[in-house]
Design a protein around this motif. Structure first.
Motif, PDB file in Angstrom:
ATOM      1  N   CYS A  40       0.866  -1.177   0.000  1.00 15.59           N
ATOM      2  CA  CYS A  40       0.000   0.000   0.000  1.00 15.59           C
ATOM      3  C   CYS A  40       0.901   1.226   0.000  1.00 15.59           C
ATOM      4  O   CYS A  40       1.682   1.425   0.936  1.00 15.59           O
ATOM      5  CB  CYS A  40      -0.914   0.000   1.226  1.00 15.59           C
ATOM      6  N   GLN A  87      -6.176   4.528   6.743  1.00 20.24           N
ATOM      7  CA  GLN A  87      -5.864   3.179   6.262  1.00 20.24           C
ATOM      8  C   GLN A  87      -5.561   2.226   7.414  1.00 20.24           C
ATOM      9  O   GLN A  87      -5.869   1.034   7.337  1.00 20.24           O
ATOM     10  CB  GLN A  87      -4.689   3.226   5.289  1.00 20.24           C
ATOM     11  N   ILE A 113      -1.549  -0.901  -4.032  1.00 20.98           N
ATOM     12  CA  ILE A 113      -2.671  -0.032  -3.686  1.00 20.98           C
ATOM     13  C   ILE A 113      -2.100   1.377  -3.554  1.00 20.98           C
ATOM     14  O   ILE A 113      -1.190   1.607  -2.751  1.00 20.98           O
ATOM     15  CB  ILE A 113      -3.310  -0.463  -2.358  1.00 20.98           C
TER      16      ILE A 113
END
Length: 278
Positions: A53, A95, A72
């Motif tokens: 991510c 997140q 991501i």
């Protein structure tokens, strides 16, 4: 000090899903250094991490997204210099409510600013295993938690961090790096034509495989991404550093043989990571 001549990777569990192979959170890049983000993210993905991510300044979303298809991507508010603004913290915090990283990477190409310092301090204070690289090293003032920590400076960065001359570092690197790792409770990866890894318990490893083709901007970003990937997969800090350094060198060796020192690029090293891991 032992020579780093080999590192055997454990076999991947055939029944494992992506969540079992680690989740890396990377805060990398800026408008001036979007390549640093791309290189570190691609090398992390190529090194076996289950999920990556990436937190990147919003203006580099398009160029990074066009080159990194497996991560991501989380665009973050940026400051007037094209780096992360303090408002980026809220994107990371959001997140963290739904995703649990197993490691962080921060610093590659984030630029020099007060906001970069705040970002580095914030991520280090979260208490996750972390790799600190590039511009983030400028702001290192000791560990913020007891979590595993890997620092990846080149000689110039470490001279600035330690307040010592490069000549002194080259002459006394074993003792100086060992003391630094012990005092700061970190694994120190000092990059040079030879690379020295120092653990806080006094153990040291030396990779003596020099490669003139690595003397190009971006090579360190590839290495940082690899070390962070192994850290996210559950390797201890020392093993993550040794694995990253060894397989980065091995991939670079293939690139050197195939393309030569003049023509090889950091992207070529990433291309040969899979072959190096076989």
């Amino acid at each position: 000090c032992r020579l780093l001549k080999n590192f055997k990777l454990p076999a991947k569990d055939r029944a494992a899903h992506k969540g079992k192979n680690g989740m890396l959170f990377s805060a990398v890049g800026s408008v001036c250094y979007q390549g640093a983000a791309t290189l570190s993210l691609c090398s992390s993905l190529r090194s076996g991490c289950g999920m990556v991510c990436a937190f990147i300044p919003e203006d580099i979303y398009v160029p990074v997204a066009s080159k990194v298809t497996g991560a991501i991507l989380q665009p973050c508010p940026q400051n007037e210099r094209g780096g992360f603004s303090e408002q980026a913290f809220s994107v990371i915090a959001e997140q963290l409510k739904t995703r649990q990283p197993t490691a962080f990477l921060v610093g590659s190409g984030i630029g020099v600013s007060d906001d970069s310092q705040k970002l580095t301090d914030y991520i280090l204070s979260l208490g996750f295993p972390c790799v600190l690289d590039g511009d983030g090293l400028r702001y290192f003032a000791g560990p913020k938690s007891n979590a595993p920590l890997v620092l990846t400076p080149h000689m110039g960065e470490f001279a600035r961090m330690s307040g010592m001359s490069i000549d002194k570092l080259k002459a006394e690197r074993l003792d100086i790096c060992s003391a630094f790792a012990r005092e700061n409770r970190c694994v120190l990866v000092l990059k040079d034509c030879i690379t020295l890894i120092s653990a806080p318990d006094g153990r040291q490893w030396l990779l003596a495989e020099s490669n003139a083709g690595l003397a190009k901007g971006g090579s360190g970003d590839v290495l940082a991404g690899m070390i962070a990937s192994f850290l996210a997969q559950g390797f201890g800090a020392e093993d993550a550093a040794c694995a990253g350094v060894y397989y980065h060198s091995k991939a670079a060796g293939i690139a050197l043989r195939e393309l030569g020192a003049y023509g090889m690029l950091p992207t070529d090293v990433i291309h040969f990571i899979p072959a190096s891991l076989m």
